[in-house]
Design a protein around this motif. Structure first.
Motif, PDB file in Angstrom:
ATOM      1  N   LEU A  50      13.996  35.094  18.662  1.00 56.12           N
ATOM      2  CA  LEU A  50      12.836  35.071  17.775  1.00 56.12           C
ATOM      3  C   LEU A  50      11.721  35.978  18.301  1.00 56.12           C
ATOM      4  N   ARG A  51      11.559  36.020  19.631  1.00 53.88           N
ATOM      5  CA  ARG A  51      10.544  36.921  20.200  1.00 53.88           C
ATOM      6  C   ARG A  51      10.900  38.381  19.929  1.00 53.88           C
ATOM      7  N   TYR A  52      12.162  38.717  20.133  1.00 56.49           N
ATOM      8  CA  TYR A  52      12.592  40.099  19.895  1.00 56.49           C
ATOM      9  C   TYR A  52      12.500  40.460  18.421  1.00 56.49           C
ATOM     10  N   ARG A  53      12.814  39.470  17.547  1.00 59.49           N
ATOM     11  CA  ARG A  53      12.721  39.743  16.123  1.00 59.49           C
ATOM     12  C   ARG A  53      11.292  40.117  15.756  1.00 59.49           C
ATOM     13  N   GLU A  54      10.321  39.440  16.356  1.00 59.54           N
ATOM     14  CA  GLU A  54       8.928  39.733  16.073  1.00 59.54           C
ATOM     15  C   GLU A  54       8.479  41.021  16.755  1.00 59.54           C
ATOM     16  N   LEU A  55       8.878  41.194  18.008  1.00 57.26           N
ATOM     17  CA  LEU A  55       8.434  42.352  18.782  1.00 57.26           C
ATOM     18  C   LEU A  55       8.986  43.659  18.237  1.00 57.26           C
ATOM     19  N   TRP A  56      10.291  43.651  17.912  1.00 58.57           N
ATOM     20  CA  TRP A  56      10.962  44.878  17.497  1.00 58.57           C
ATOM     21  C   TRP A  56      11.085  45.000  15.982  1.00 58.57           C
ATOM     22  N   LYS A  57      10.646  43.981  15.241  1.00 60.60           N
ATOM     23  CA  LYS A  57      10.848  43.998  13.791  1.00 60.60           C
ATOM     24  C   LYS A  57      12.304  44.388  13.526  1.00 60.60           C
ATOM     25  N   LYS A  76      18.438  44.007   7.424  1.00 59.06           N
ATOM     26  CA  LYS A  76      17.391  43.106   6.942  1.00 59.06           C
ATOM     27  C   LYS A  76      16.842  43.630   5.611  1.00 59.06           C
ATOM     28  N   GLN A 118      20.182  32.291  10.941  1.00 62.89           N
ATOM     29  CA  GLN A 118      19.500  32.133  12.219  1.00 62.89           C
ATOM     30  C   GLN A 118      20.110  30.988  13.023  1.00 62.89           C
TER      31      GLN A 118
END
Length: 297
Positions: A50-57, A76, A118
């Motif tokens: 989830l952090r990577y999904r937000e950080l890297w879009k 996506k 997810q």
């Protein structure tokens, strides 16, 4: 040899899922997803994903497999489609807002949830933990382009049969990139009124009939009734054609969200999803995506 950057790993994974989309639906998708080029990360927790999904879009839907292996399964692109389906639920906005976003000491028993893989394939409870602030979803929408149809539908058993599941309806929408989006199919699974079994039907709503491999898998192997374009139906070329209207039972979707008599009085006994407009949204996404520079994920 220098370590490969995460950006390079991600780009390779995105290219791999698009190559997978060019194969027929008899593809052994599990073997494909085990390929190294589909792997985004190893020994990850869900929190790290989830952090990577937000950080890297991320630009991809990724699945955490047992052992912490993260696999890219889909570009996506779902926002175009889910935005339309959300508009279909507009009459129920008060109840959807209440059950999706507010915290409860004792959460109501149902809500609407739009998901994009997810959870583990066999552990849907990770999607809506019992200790979380939200209850289990009752309606699940999933959209596939890069996934094969068997892969997209492989989550059905987890959705309906995981311990504590309250899922009533699972709608899967699949578009075939390899046909330049001329083939599209919707597969609807619904828990029967007695709650003992699952009914299923499929509707072809693109410009042409589905590939014989797809038809054989759906009809002969899965026993799913198929109708629509190229399979006994008229062209899906305008809104409002009866064979391309999917009616979602209001009581099943919003059970537990409040006074059902008041909900039915306000919303009616069903919500209608018109597959013609789904087709338009798929094509709109493709048009926007085709304009993006090559390095944009």
């Amino acid at each position: 040899m220098p370590r490969e950057s995460f950006e390079a790993v991600l780009n390779r994974a995105l290219e791999a899922v698009e190559r997978k989309a060019e194969h027929d639906d008899d593809l052994d998708w599990q073997a494909w997803n085990n390929r190294e080029e589909c792997t985004v990360g190893k020994r990850w927790t869900t929190a790290k994903l989830l952090r990577y999904r937000e950080l890297w879009k991320l630009g991809a839907s990724c699945v955490v497999r047992p052992g912490g292996k993260v696999v890219a399964v889909e570009r996506k692109h779902q926002s175009f489609i889910t935005a339309y389906v959300q508009r279909c639920f507009r009459p129920a906005l008060n109840w959807i807002w209440m059950v999706e976003y507010l915290r409860f000491a004792y959460p109501p028993s149902g809500n609407i949830k739009f998901v994009s893989l997810q959870a583990h394939h066999d552990a849907l409870h990770l999607l809506e933990p019992e200790t979380g602030c939200f209850p289990w979803p009752r309606f699940i929408l999933d959209v596939g382009q890069c996934q094969t149809l068997p892969e997209l539908l492989s989550y059905k058993d987890a959705y309906f049969h995981s311990p504590g599941s309250k899922v009533q309806i699972f709608l899967a929408l699949k578009c075939y990139l390899k046909t330049r989006m001329r083939q599209m199919v919707a597969v609807l699974f619904e828990r029967d009124d007695a709650g003992d079994g699952i009914t299923a039907r499929a509707i072809s709503f693109g410009e042409e009939a589905l590939h014989p491999v797809t038809v054989a898998w759906l009809v002969e192997e899965q026993g799913i009734l198929l109708s629509g374009v190229g399979h006994g139906g008229v062209d899906c070329d305008r809104p409002g054609i009866p064979g391309y209207q999917i009616e979602l039972d209001t009581a099943k979707v919003l059970g537990g969200a409040g006074d059902m008599e008041a909900i039915l009085s306000h919303c009616g006994d069903h919500f209608t999803v018109d597959l013609y407009w789904i087709k338009i949204e798929f094509l709109r996404y493709q048009e926007v995506y085709s304009r993006l520079p090559p390095n944009v994920v």
